[in-house]
Design an enzyme around this catalytic site. Structure first.
Site, PDB file in Angstrom:
ATOM      1  N   GLU A 363      21.363 -46.526  -3.344  1.00 25.20           N
ATOM      2  CA  GLU A 363      21.936 -46.370  -4.699  1.00 25.20           C
ATOM      3  C   GLU A 363      21.032 -45.527  -5.605  1.00 25.20           C
ATOM      4  O   GLU A 363      20.894 -45.779  -6.810  1.00 25.20           O
ATOM      5  CB  GLU A 363      22.292 -47.747  -5.283  1.00 25.20           C
ATOM      6  CG  GLU A 363      23.309 -48.434  -4.371  1.00 25.20           C
ATOM      7  CD  GLU A 363      24.068 -49.582  -4.965  1.00 25.20           C
ATOM      8  OE1 GLU A 363      24.195 -49.650  -6.184  1.00 25.20           O
ATOM      9  OE2 GLU A 363      24.570 -50.392  -4.174  1.00 25.20           O
TER      10      GLU A 363
HETATM   11  N1  COS Z   1      27.999 -41.575 -15.921  1.00 21.67           N
HETATM   12  C1  COS Z   1      29.014 -40.715 -16.051  1.00 21.67           C
HETATM   13  N2  COS Z   1      28.944 -39.419 -15.677  1.00 21.67           N
HETATM   14  C2  COS Z   1      27.771 -38.997 -15.160  1.00 21.67           C
HETATM   15  C3  COS Z   1      26.666 -39.846 -15.013  1.00 21.67           C
HETATM   16  C4  COS Z   1      26.814 -41.188 -15.413  1.00 21.67           C
HETATM   17  N3  COS Z   1      25.831 -42.071 -15.297  1.00 21.67           N
HETATM   18  N4  COS Z   1      25.653 -39.133 -14.461  1.00 21.67           N
HETATM   19  C5  COS Z   1      26.106 -37.877 -14.282  1.00 21.67           C
HETATM   20  N5  COS Z   1      27.385 -37.805 -14.716  1.00 21.67           N
HETATM   21  C6  COS Z   1      28.234 -36.620 -14.741  1.00 21.67           C
HETATM   22  C7  COS Z   1      27.649 -35.554 -15.653  1.00 21.67           C
HETATM   23  O1  COS Z   1      28.040 -35.774 -16.980  1.00 21.67           O
HETATM   24  C8  COS Z   1      28.242 -34.279 -15.081  1.00 21.67           C
HETATM   25  O2  COS Z   1      29.561 -34.132 -15.526  1.00 21.67           O
HETATM   26  P1  COS Z   1      30.003 -32.813 -16.378  1.00 21.67           P
HETATM   27  O3  COS Z   1      29.660 -31.628 -15.517  1.00 21.67           O
HETATM   28  O4  COS Z   1      31.460 -33.000 -16.594  1.00 21.67           O
HETATM   29  O5  COS Z   1      29.201 -32.858 -17.647  1.00 21.67           O
HETATM   30  C9  COS Z   1      28.330 -34.586 -13.590  1.00 21.67           C
HETATM   31  O6  COS Z   1      28.270 -36.016 -13.460  1.00 21.67           O
HETATM   32  C10 COS Z   1      27.226 -33.950 -12.788  1.00 21.67           C
HETATM   33  O7  COS Z   1      25.997 -34.321 -13.359  1.00 21.67           O
HETATM   34  P2  COS Z   1      24.708 -33.432 -13.158  1.00 21.67           P
HETATM   35  O8  COS Z   1      24.981 -32.013 -13.546  1.00 21.67           O
HETATM   36  O9  COS Z   1      23.585 -34.145 -13.846  1.00 21.67           O
HETATM   37  O10 COS Z   1      24.577 -33.466 -11.567  1.00 21.67           O
HETATM   38  P3  COS Z   1      23.354 -33.170 -10.603  1.00 21.67           P
HETATM   39  O11 COS Z   1      23.888 -32.510  -9.398  1.00 21.67           O
HETATM   40  O12 COS Z   1      22.246 -32.507 -11.350  1.00 21.67           O
HETATM   41  O13 COS Z   1      22.908 -34.630 -10.118  1.00 21.67           O
HETATM   42  C11 COS Z   1      22.041 -36.830 -10.127  1.00 21.67           C
HETATM   43  C12 COS Z   1      22.652 -35.679 -10.937  1.00 21.67           C
HETATM   44  C13 COS Z   1      20.842 -36.398  -9.317  1.00 21.67           C
HETATM   45  C14 COS Z   1      21.604 -37.859 -11.158  1.00 21.67           C
HETATM   46  C15 COS Z   1      23.146 -37.413  -9.239  1.00 21.67           C
HETATM   47  O14 COS Z   1      23.550 -36.501  -8.245  1.00 21.67           O
HETATM   48  C16 COS Z   1      22.737 -38.700  -8.548  1.00 21.67           C
HETATM   49  O15 COS Z   1      22.739 -39.782  -9.164  1.00 21.67           O
HETATM   50  N6  COS Z   1      22.411 -38.622  -7.247  1.00 21.67           N
HETATM   51  C17 COS Z   1      22.081 -39.789  -6.449  1.00 21.67           C
HETATM   52  C18 COS Z   1      23.322 -40.365  -5.891  1.00 21.67           C
HETATM   53  C19 COS Z   1      23.021 -41.623  -5.175  1.00 21.67           C
HETATM   54  O16 COS Z   1      22.708 -42.647  -5.790  1.00 21.67           O
HETATM   55  N7  COS Z   1      23.132 -41.588  -3.841  1.00 21.67           N
HETATM   56  C20 COS Z   1      22.961 -42.746  -3.036  1.00 21.67           C
HETATM   57  C21 COS Z   1      24.251 -42.961  -2.321  1.00 21.67           C
HETATM   58  S1  COS Z   1      25.033 -44.434  -2.671  1.00 21.67           S
HETATM   59  S2  COS Z   1      24.000 -45.744  -1.590  1.00 21.67           S
END
Ligand code: COS
Length: 379
Positions: A363
């Protein structure tokens, strides 16, 4: 500020503690070794309301707050982190995601079975090349009139085989990037949907982890959750809450290992006295307890934020980052305090050390939590 739990929260914590002692403890070493978890035990957790804790009672849930859920996760994780990850995925990722974003028809069809243990859920985001980089989804969902055709592979899926309701993230419009991603409810048994072999893991071995294969799987259009293209937001928002559950799991593993280490240190003698009388051991216990208390307040605060309707992206990420580090550090020290016995399975702490590791990975790895925290602080 009020540091007191309500009577109801204390009662729920006691119920989870009793269940962990009477139902989980006796078989936990065997389940770790056999890499299995009896469906009857999952059903018992469902009967007690542990699988749909925050779900509205009108859909069969317990209608409780996030703090009650966190307290339950903490108590179950003190004894068996495999049990608690089953609870966590079903509650935080599957039930919460469905209730927050699903249609009325989807909630009526799936939530009551998921809340009671008649059905179990899995959350399918990770792929061979999309874990931290979650936007790079290669699984496709192509629209064909009233249905979608899914193709691709998902990896490291908790409840991979024991589930029967899967929330699957897939790319529908690659040209739109993450705005083209959708999430679908896929049922076990749909043609072309295969479950890969069980992973042989370091920790949380009782919980089954599988890859999933989708080969031209026909999914009805009504199984898409939310608006077209809303799947990535669904995944991010759902994971933000999931991180509070995993933080509570990490807290429970740490607290459970600490309790075992303290008990052992008061019984085991060396140099003519119980080892807790040696400062070398007492200082370790002091550090462990202090760090666990700090983790506990971060985790409870994140749950409180969620219950107050505040944004919990930052507090959830901080709670998971810190609690998982404390889980790792505490379990390593618990093994050390147990000495040779710590290296032996009967004493539980070696399993807890192995179980702790995954809380720094799933996560969102601790590096991803720092990305989330850093962006929130600096934006
Ligand atoms: N709630 C709602 N929307 C969210 C959010 C949240 N907590 N976090 C990001 N978003 C949205 C952003 O607002 C953006 O949307 P818009 O383009 O419409 O503004 C979109 O998601 C993409 O966000 P961002 O540009 O920040 O994406 P990145 O590719 O830079 O990645 C991270 C952001 C690294 C934070 C994300 O990819 C992530 O959490 N990765 C890990 C995923 C994970 O937990 N994997 C484990 C698998 S499950 S066991």
């Amino acid at each position: 500020m009020d540091f007191q739990l309500t009577d109801e929260q204390q009662m729920i914590r006691q119920a989870a503690r009793d269940f962990a002692q009477t139902e989980l403890l006796s078989g936990v070493i065997a389940r770790d070794e056999s890499q299995s978890f009896p469906p009857e035990l999952i059903q018992k957790m469902g009967n007690l309301g542990f699988l749909g804790m925050m779900v509205d009672p009108k859909y069969g849930g317990s209608g409780l707050d996030t703090l009650s859920y966190v307290l339950t996760m903490e108590e179950l994780s003190k004894i068996d982190a495999s049990a608690s990850v089953i609870v966590s995925v079903n509650n935080s990722l599957v039930c919460w995601g469905l209730e927050a974003f699903g249609s009325e028809a989807q909630k009526e069809k799936y939530l009551s079975r998921l809340s009671t243990g008649d059905s179990l859920g899995a959350f399918c985001l990770s792929e061979p090349e999309a874990g931290s980089d979650a936007t790079s989804q290669k699984t496709t969902a192509i629209e064909k009139g009233d249905h979608y055709i899914l193709n691709g592979t998902k990896n490291w899926i908790t409840n991979g085989n024991s589930a029967d309701t899967y929330l699957v993230i897939a790319q529908t419009h690659p040209e739109k990037g993450h705005h083209g991603i959708n999430v679908f409810i896929v049922e076990k048994g749909m043609e072309g949907f295969k479950i890969g072999p069980k992973e042989n893991k370091l920790g949380i071995r009782g919980s089954d982890t599988h890859s999933l294969l989708f080969n031209d799987v026909k999914v009805p259009g009504e199984n898409r959750i939310g608006e077209d293209g809303s799947g990535f937001r669904f995944a991010m928002k759902t994971l933000a809450g999931g991180r509070i559950g995993i933080a509570a799991q990490a807290l429970g593993i740490a607290a459970g290992a600490y309790e075992l280490a303290k008990k052992y240190a008061k019984e085991r003698k060396s140099f003519g006295t119980e080892i807790c009388n040696h400062q070398a051991i007492a200082f370790k216990l002091a550090d462990m307890h202090t760090q666990i208390e700090a983790a506990r307040y971060l985790v409870y605060k994140a749950a409180w934020d969620k219950d107050q309707g505040k944004n919990y992206d930052l507090s959830g990420a901080m709670a998971k980052l810190y609690a998982s580090q404390v889980a790792m550090d505490t379990t390593v020290e618990a093994v050390q305090i147990h000495g040779g016995n710590g290296f032996v399975k009967d004493y539980h702490v070696e399993r807890m050390m192995r179980d702790a590791k995954i809380t720094q990975i799933y996560e969102g790895t601790n590096q991803i939590q720092r990305v989330v925290i850093g962006r929130k602080l600096l934006k």
